[in-house]
Every structure is written in C-alpha cells, then in structure tokens.
Design an enzyme around this catalytic site. Sequence first.
Site, short mmCIF file in Angstrom:
data_model
loop_
_atom_site.label_atom_id
_atom_site.label_comp_id
_atom_site.label_asym_id
_atom_site.label_seq_id
_atom_site.Cartn_x
_atom_site.Cartn_y
_atom_site.Cartn_z
N HIS B 62 0.86 -1.20 0.00
CA HIS B 62 0.00 0.00 0.00
C HIS B 62 0.88 1.23 0.00
O HIS B 62 2.09 1.14 0.16
CB HIS B 62 -0.98 -0.01 1.17
CG HIS B 62 -0.33 0.10 2.52
ND1 HIS B 62 0.56 -0.85 3.00
CD2 HIS B 62 -0.44 1.05 3.49
CE1 HIS B 62 0.95 -0.49 4.22
NE2 HIS B 62 0.37 0.66 4.54
N HIS B 64 1.31 3.95 1.92
CA HIS B 64 1.82 4.72 3.05
C HIS B 64 3.36 4.83 3.04
O HIS B 64 4.06 3.90 2.65
CB HIS B 64 1.35 4.12 4.37
CG HIS B 64 -0.05 4.49 4.72
ND1 HIS B 64 -0.85 3.75 5.56
CD2 HIS B 64 -0.82 5.55 4.34
CE1 HIS B 64 -2.04 4.32 5.68
NE2 HIS B 64 -2.04 5.42 4.93
N ASP B 66 5.73 4.70 5.19
CA ASP B 66 6.62 3.76 5.89
C ASP B 66 6.79 2.46 5.11
O ASP B 66 7.55 1.57 5.52
CB ASP B 66 6.15 3.50 7.32
CG ASP B 66 4.72 3.01 7.42
OD1 ASP B 66 3.89 3.36 6.55
OD2 ASP B 66 4.40 2.28 8.38
N HIS B 140 -7.66 -1.52 5.43
CA HIS B 140 -6.76 -0.53 6.03
C HIS B 140 -7.24 0.86 5.64
O HIS B 140 -8.19 1.00 4.86
CB HIS B 140 -5.32 -0.80 5.56
CG HIS B 140 -4.29 -0.01 6.32
ND1 HIS B 140 -4.25 0.03 7.70
CD2 HIS B 140 -3.24 0.75 5.90
CE1 HIS B 140 -3.23 0.79 8.08
NE2 HIS B 140 -2.61 1.25 7.01
N ASP B 211 -0.61 -3.73 5.81
CA ASP B 211 -1.32 -3.25 6.99
C ASP B 211 -2.78 -3.65 6.87
O ASP B 211 -3.38 -3.55 5.79
CB ASP B 211 -1.19 -1.73 7.11
CG ASP B 211 0.24 -1.30 7.46
OD1 ASP B 211 1.12 -2.18 7.51
OD2 ASP B 211 0.45 -0.10 7.69
N HIS B 270 6.15 -5.33 11.86
CA HIS B 270 5.51 -4.02 11.81
C HIS B 270 5.04 -3.60 13.20
O HIS B 270 3.90 -3.22 13.42
CB HIS B 270 4.33 -4.06 10.83
CG HIS B 270 3.77 -2.71 10.46
ND1 HIS B 270 2.84 -2.05 11.22
CD2 HIS B 270 4.01 -1.88 9.41
CE1 HIS B 270 2.52 -0.91 10.66
NE2 HIS B 270 3.22 -0.77 9.55
#
Lengths: 345, 345
Positions: B62, B64, B66, B140, B211, B270
């Site tokens: 995804h 994001h 991080d 998510h 996530d 994570h």
Amino acid sequence: MEFTFLGTSGGMPTKARNVTALALQHGAPRHWYLIDCGEGTQHQLLRTRLSVMQLQAIFITHAHGDHTFGLPGLLCSASMNGRTEPLFLIAPRPVWNFVESALGNTDSSLSYELKFLDSEAEDFYWEDHALQVTTTELSHRVSCRAFSFTEKNLERQLLKEKLVADGIGAGPAWGALQKGEDVILDNGTLIRSGDYTTVNRAPRKVVIGGDNDNPDLLAAACNKAQVLIHEATYTQEVADRVGSWPQHSSAAQVARFAQSAGLPNLILTHFSSRYQYNPNTKPYIGEVEAEAAGLYRGNLFMARDFARYQLSRNGILEATEPQGFPAQPGSGQRPSHDKARDQHD
Amino acid sequence: MEFTFLGTSGGMPTKARNVTALALQHGAPRHWYLIDCGEGTQHQLLRTRLSVMQLQAIFITHAHGDHTFGLPGLLCSASMNGRTEPLFLIAPRPVWNFVESALGNTDSSLSYELKFLDSEAEDFYWEDHALQVTTTELSHRVSCRAFSFTEKNLERQLLKEKLVADGIGAGPAWGALQKGEDVILDNGTLIRSGDYTTVNRAPRKVVIGGDNDNPDLLAAACNKAQVLIHEATYTQEVADRVGSWPQHSSAAQVARFAQSAGLPNLILTHFSSRYQYNPNTKPYIGEVEAEAAGLYRGNLFMARDFARYQLSRNGILEATEPQGFPAQPGSGQRPSHDKARDQHD
C-alpha cells in the site's frame, strides 16, 4: 554555533557514510537548521541529540535525490511526533513538487504548516531571530545554491563610562540597553541602545555550498566568512577521468579557491562512494585529504558522519567529536561498478 | 526459499528497527524479491548479501510512506550501480505517481526499464520462472493488498520402473524428462515428461500481508500456505486505547486467525515504534509476543531487522540467524509523544 554532519557521501550511501545532510545549531538552546536531506537523514538524527521538534528551517541546495529523498520521511516523522510549530522548507520549486507529490500520493498529512520559500528567487533573503541567510548561484547539472549563514543579535557590551558620565546609573535600564532595547527613563528621556553599547567582535559567517564545479563563484560570499563547507567529490585525477559531465569539484579546485580567498577554515564533504576509510583498500579517502592539504594552508577538515564542529564567538573552529577517519576496515561500500558510478556521484 | 527482514517498524524508524521491507530469495542463485520499501531500505541492504542488481521485482502492499519512501533512493542507486535489466514495480497506482514525480522532480533518470504493474487490478496475477503471485484485498486506511507467493517448477522425480518397463533406457532423455521437458525418441515417439515423472511434495506457499485490521480476510489465501507474515502493530490493550482509526491488527487478532486457519508458521512484524527491546523499558515488545503465544499453538516468530528464515522444501520454517530480541538496552526509539503516535503507526 555548532555543525553536525549527518551524511558525507555523494550520490549514494555506503556502510560508513550516508548521503548529504548537515545540521547547524545556533540561537536558542536546541534550535537547529538542516541543510540538505538525503535519504536516511531521520535515521541519522536518532543517533544524535537533535530532534525534529526543534528544527527551525530546512535549506535544500538543489533537487538531486542524494540531497532530498529524506524529506518526506523526516517531515512525516515530525508529524507523528506531534509537531505543531510551522516549519520552513527553503528549496528550489521542483523540491516542493516532489514533497507535495510524496505526501499526497502516500496519504500523508502533516500536523503542522510547511512553509515553502523559493531559494531561487532573485532577491532571496531569509532571517529569523538568530540568523540571516543569503544564497549564491553555483554551477552544477541542475540549478544549485550555496547558503551563507550570518549570525544576528550579537551580544552587546555596555559603554559604562559613558552611561555614568551621562548620569544614567546602574539599574534595569542597563540590562535593557545591553539586550539592544531602547529605554525611556523616568524623566522621559529616550536612551538608545546603539548609543550606549558596542559590539566588539565580527559576526560569525559560514558558507555552505551545494554541488558545484566552480568554487570561484563563492568568492564574494566567502568575504568575512570564517568557514566554508564545500563538496570535494574526488581527487583531480579521478575528476579528470570522470570528465566534466557530473559538474563536481576536485579537492584541488576547492583547496586552491579557499587558499586564494584567505579562508581560515575549510571543511570538505560529499565524497564519492568509491572512497574507502581503510588505507589498504583503494581508493583511500586520505588521497582526497592529501590533495587538499598540499594546496591549502588554513585549517582543513575532512567531514565524516556524526563529526561535530564548534565555531566559537571569536571565530575559532574546533572539532568537538573525535576526528579523522573511522577505524573500520572494510567499512566503505561494497565493490561496485566504478565506471557506471563515475557518471552519477 | 529464504526471507530477510529489512525493517520491522510501523510508522517510523527507531534506533533498533527500520520501517517496513522484506526480502524473499528464491529461484536462481541470488535472485530475490522485495516486499515493501520503507525509507532506508537501500541502507539496510548494504548490511546484507543482497544486491539491487539481482532484484527481480518490487511488491508494494500500500501507499503509506513507511512502506514506500525508500523507493526513489533504491531505484536510483540500482541505476548508479549500472543496472540494465528491467525491474518490475508491482504497486498501487499512487505509488507509481509518487515514484515518477520523485524521479522527475529530482532530475533522476534510470539506466534500466521500470515496469509498472497495477497490484490492484481485479484479475491480478504475476509470475516469473520461479514464483506465481496473487493478491488479497485487506482492510486498512488506504487500499492495501496481501501478496501470496507460490513456488513454480518443483523438482520432478523420474518414474524409473515405468521408463524401463516401456523400454526407455537411461540416457539424455531421462535428464530432459526430469527437467519437465517432453522428448522425441530416435524412433519418433513423443514421450511426455508428465507421464514419466512425478512431483512428490507440495509447493511452498507464503502469504505476506500489508497493513490490515481484519486477518480473517486472508482465510482463503492461507489455504495450503506454510507461512503467514503479518503485522501485529500492538497488543490488544494498546489497540483498544488507540481506537479503530489506524486500522491495524493486534497480536491477539492475528494469533487467533492463524490458529483457526491451522497455519503451521506465523511471523509477526511491523511493531509500533513504542515497543522496546529492553525488558526494563515499557512498553516491552515481549508483551506483543506473549499475547500471540497465548492464542496460537503453531511456530511463532517475532521478526526483527536482519532476521533470516529458511523455508525448506518440506515446508519446515527455520531461523537461520540468531533469533530473539537484540540485547541492546535502550536501543528503542527516543521517548516520544505516545498520544500523537497512536494516530499514526
């Protein structure tokens, strides 16, 4: 005024050197400024006492990734840490575009205001309570600027004899005058700080270059500067082999300029990833130092990651952390493709 | 089939954990695949034997930061090292936009072709010589996919008695049949590999989640999988305090799912940056492990940076590097603002 090198490699990181970033501490306690922000700058910060919460402004010399790819992560981590104070990002416009796209496409929002300022505006000037900043156009593959930082609000000495002679006795007024504030006495007389105080030293001035193949462009900026921090990506021999395309400086070029400009202190950084800290592995970074030392008679320093320097009020630059090269055999990058890298440092 | 964790932190890096990235080695010697690419992934690689020159494809769960901010630097360093082989980037479209903007705005060009594939296409399927890959939609804050990796081209056993019985004697034909190739004998007869060989084990299958706050979504994907690698950002207690907004899983949620799915191996990763490796500093990461261990009876592993795991042909997962938590008191992140971080892991 203190400097902490957070990355001293050009082009790409090695095991011993991260890509370019430099912290300048000055002004209020813990206040600091970041110059360039290569990938992993936020990771380096975790190993210092510097916090993104006290960061005042970020200055970016030019758009190349080894000076900018750490921005999105650092900005987001400041947000995750709950920063609310606005933060200045003083950079070329493509860097704003990169940051805005990075935040937008990754669903990242910041908890604070990011204030973009165009570092390439013709009349660029920035100041805060502690520093005034000007730019100098350099010569590189993309538009690039050096930043000159000059301290403001130097400490004032009271002209006590003159004060007493004029009938202004010791008291709260003296303190205000020393802070640079004008004072109205009980009798209504306006007393100006400038008339009863003096600044008896020169302001500290530091010039921090970006990538640049023509150090002479910094001649005017270096006037009255105590320190020049400049890239020296390779020795002249390697520079000649690489050719002019990358538009970097050799150690010899920078050293000659610093010598002719009469600069008391020169810190070299942004070394090609090919250079090793182990003298038995070629090319050895000591070759870069030796070349500069042969041409420059001032105080020469070779920056390394986490090296710290203090510039005292009287303009003396001193290393506050152990100097020299890390004693880590094999701590450079892995063997790589020198020819390809020649094109990309 | 081997896994190397390059980052095991959610949200932001700590001194002991980088943000998310995972290397999967399989197929030809030194060939590998990268799943997610947080900032500093290329730096982590310098401390492994993995090289960007042998990287086959990058999968991004995804958008994001991080999981993505390390992409521009890694891609550019592969270029500086002279890579010419095309590289697949299998990711949501916003990640392509981020990468294209990052390269474009920083004057970066690549020496190889970057082949974008939309990981969110409804009929997504990808394969190369060694692996077939499918996706599962997760739950998510932004669109997110798990990737299931199943090995291809399993080694074949010759049905020697049948070959001999049919008058096909030992010779070059046997070697070809074992490789899965059909053979035409000197007498013109076509001999099919499938008729004279057998595969006597199950293919290895690994599910790597992004996530996700609903592990049950992976029930079908985990069918016949030997390993699930999934986020466990915090304990249930912290998850309850944080609230549902971040849309992460607690250790309890993942452990319950893995238990009900009958998964033989579960690797958690994570972890929120709040978790410390020093048992005397709270919150201790052992709390996350204990919560999962109380609900899951299979082989439970807590990933840490640079931990390596080998999945053998018979489906046994073993750690090939020292396990457990690094014995570095104080090696977690600096004290920070827990409340702000609750919103951002």
